[in-house]
Write an enzyme that holds these catalytic residues in place. Sequence first.
Site, PDB file in Angstrom:
ATOM      1  N   GLU A 178       5.011  -4.415   0.736  1.00 47.43           N
ATOM      2  CA  GLU A 178       5.031  -5.517  -0.241  1.00 47.43           C
ATOM      3  C   GLU A 178       5.887  -6.680   0.248  1.00 47.43           C
ATOM      4  O   GLU A 178       6.886  -7.052  -0.379  1.00 47.43           O
ATOM      5  CB  GLU A 178       5.529  -5.012  -1.599  1.00 47.43           C
ATOM      6  CG  GLU A 178       4.566  -4.036  -2.250  1.00 47.43           C
ATOM      7  CD  GLU A 178       4.921  -3.683  -3.691  1.00 47.43           C
ATOM      8  OE1 GLU A 178       6.093  -3.814  -4.066  1.00 47.43           O
ATOM      9  OE2 GLU A 178       4.021  -3.272  -4.443  1.00 47.43           O
ATOM     10  N   GLU A 369      -1.436   1.680  -2.848  1.00 48.10           N
ATOM     11  CA  GLU A 369      -0.668   2.075  -4.040  1.00 48.10           C
ATOM     12  C   GLU A 369      -1.468   1.705  -5.274  1.00 48.10           C
ATOM     13  O   GLU A 369      -1.995   0.587  -5.355  1.00 48.10           O
ATOM     14  CB  GLU A 369       0.674   1.329  -4.140  1.00 48.10           C
ATOM     15  CG  GLU A 369       1.726   1.792  -3.192  1.00 48.10           C
ATOM     16  CD  GLU A 369       3.066   1.090  -3.409  1.00 48.10           C
ATOM     17  OE1 GLU A 369       3.383   0.738  -4.569  1.00 48.10           O
ATOM     18  OE2 GLU A 369       3.780   0.893  -2.422  1.00 48.10           O
TER      19      GLU A 369
HETATM   20  C1  BGP Z   1       5.788  -0.965  -5.763  1.00 49.72           C
HETATM   21  C2  BGP Z   1       6.601  -0.339  -4.677  1.00 49.72           C
HETATM   22  C3  BGP Z   1       6.809   1.123  -4.780  1.00 49.72           C
HETATM   23  C4  BGP Z   1       6.696   1.728  -6.151  1.00 49.72           C
HETATM   24  C5  BGP Z   1       5.735   1.031  -7.083  1.00 49.72           C
HETATM   25  C6  BGP Z   1       5.853   1.424  -8.530  1.00 49.72           C
HETATM   26  O1  BGP Z   1       6.277  -2.242  -6.035  1.00 49.72           O
HETATM   27  O2  BGP Z   1       6.059  -0.574  -3.394  1.00 49.72           O
HETATM   28  O3  BGP Z   1       7.949   1.443  -4.050  1.00 49.72           O
HETATM   29  O4  BGP Z   1       7.854   2.175  -6.680  1.00 49.72           O
HETATM   30  O5  BGP Z   1       5.808  -0.359  -7.002  1.00 49.72           O
HETATM   31  O6  BGP Z   1       6.886   0.728  -9.133  1.00 49.72           O
HETATM   32  P1  BGP Z   1       7.963   1.434 -10.045  1.00 49.72           P
HETATM   33  O7  BGP Z   1       8.558   2.496  -9.216  1.00 49.72           O
HETATM   34  O8  BGP Z   1       8.939   0.361 -10.404  1.00 49.72           O
HETATM   35  O9  BGP Z   1       7.232   1.957 -11.218  1.00 49.72           O
END
Ligand code: BGP
Length: 472
Positions: A178, A369
């Site tokens: 990201e 993701e």
């Molecule tokens: C993205 C990241 C991840 C992950 C995901 C979910 O921004 O790449 O590392 O954590 O989001 O977000 P969260 O963990 O805040 O629910």
Amino acid sequence: MLRKDFLWGGATAANQCEGAYNVDGRGLANVDVIPHGPDRMAVMCGRLPMLEPDDKHYYPAQGAIDMYHRYKEDIALFAEMGFKCYRMSIAWTRIFPNGDEEQPNEAGLAFYKEVFKECRRRGIEPLVTITHFDCPIHLIREYGGWKNRRMIDFYKRLATVLFTRYKGLVRYWLTFNEINVLLHAPFMGAGMLAPDEAERDRLLYQAAHHELVASAWATRIGHEIDPTVKIGCMLAAGAYYPYSCRPEDVRLAQIEAQKNFFFIDVQSRGYYPAYALKMLERRHIDIGMTAEDEAILRENTVDFISFSYYQTRCVAYKEGEKSSGNMFDGVRNPYLKESAWGWSIDPLGLRITLNELYDRYQKPLFIVENGLGAHDTVEPDGSVHDSYRIDYLREHIKAFKAAVEEDGVDLLGYTTWGPIDLVSAGTGEMSKRYGFIYVDRDDAGRGTLARSRKDSFYWYKKVIESNGEELD
Ligand code: BGP
């Protein structure tokens, strides 16, 4: 139909699952000192400097779900679901504890080698992110993180070691997780303490430039060491919707989208887009582009484009009701439902995002993701009936299948976020769960760490077995 070799699987990040933050020579990283609780956001954004742990905070990444010691059991569970692919990241400080050493830490290298071998033994293709929000603390203290050009050299050294040592074991790589998040959470995304307001834009775009050049170098180094590897970029994606058809709203949505596309435009096309050059000029920002930078960017574009997708964002020229999201906020979209954490749920938005990216870049895409963070309830017999998670994933899978089958998007694979419950990046909670596998651990770090299968585990296994044909 999806391609026969479609890469189904799940995605994690070192800092959110490994734990074992101070063993086998690992150095301290920014992610180890981002606390759970009300100070988390301020630390992530660099507004509250935290360069070592204190005893007033709890730091969930330090122990996480202890995957460092349990990876065999966890990979076995992934294999049981039929994973074709496992996306994971390297903790920079396991390889270079301070970040600027000449020689790597052999114990750290040995650990990942075993993990990759374990994946291969089970027929799982590793997809490896070189850095997922981590940066050695030493590089932050000594050099100020990515605003310093020297970071490019340290990253090149890291990349060279990884590509050399894991040649033949890893075929798919991502350079930065990201990458656009650094504009919103500079401590997490670029190891930077919050710059003064007046200097903010300059320093953030300076850091962005350094990461972009470092990413292109890594692409070059990787291809030189092994021409068969595929190297991708990674965007926190999600289309921007104008709140109305008012031209000002539409224009604002375009501007917001460009702030994200900027990164991928450079990584995929190999040069700064005109709108970005003009923006830098208007703000009198000199990022220090050299002739060598220009050449490296131009000659080393990525092989594929990967992205995270959780939601779309809605923007209005006039302030509307705010909605939350991963790192950047928007206006609440009245047509969409939201998760318990206020993230809008928009499967069709995934199809829109896929089309947008494919139209723009014409390169293979990879959804690395996607998922629903939710509270789970463990029944007395240990089961977890997570039909809400199944519903969310089913609708998103239908949406990307439509993008492939009806719109002709070239999609390499799909790795859901957090196939095993892990620490939330945004909140530091364990109770924001994404997994098919439940982990007995709570927000304060209590629990046995035992793993168990949720209902979604069996569902996802069927989905993979049928290559996405059986979704009920
Ligand atoms: C993205 C990241 C991840 C992950 C995901 C979910 O921004 O790449 O590392 O954590 O989001 O977000 P969260 O963990 O805040 O629910």
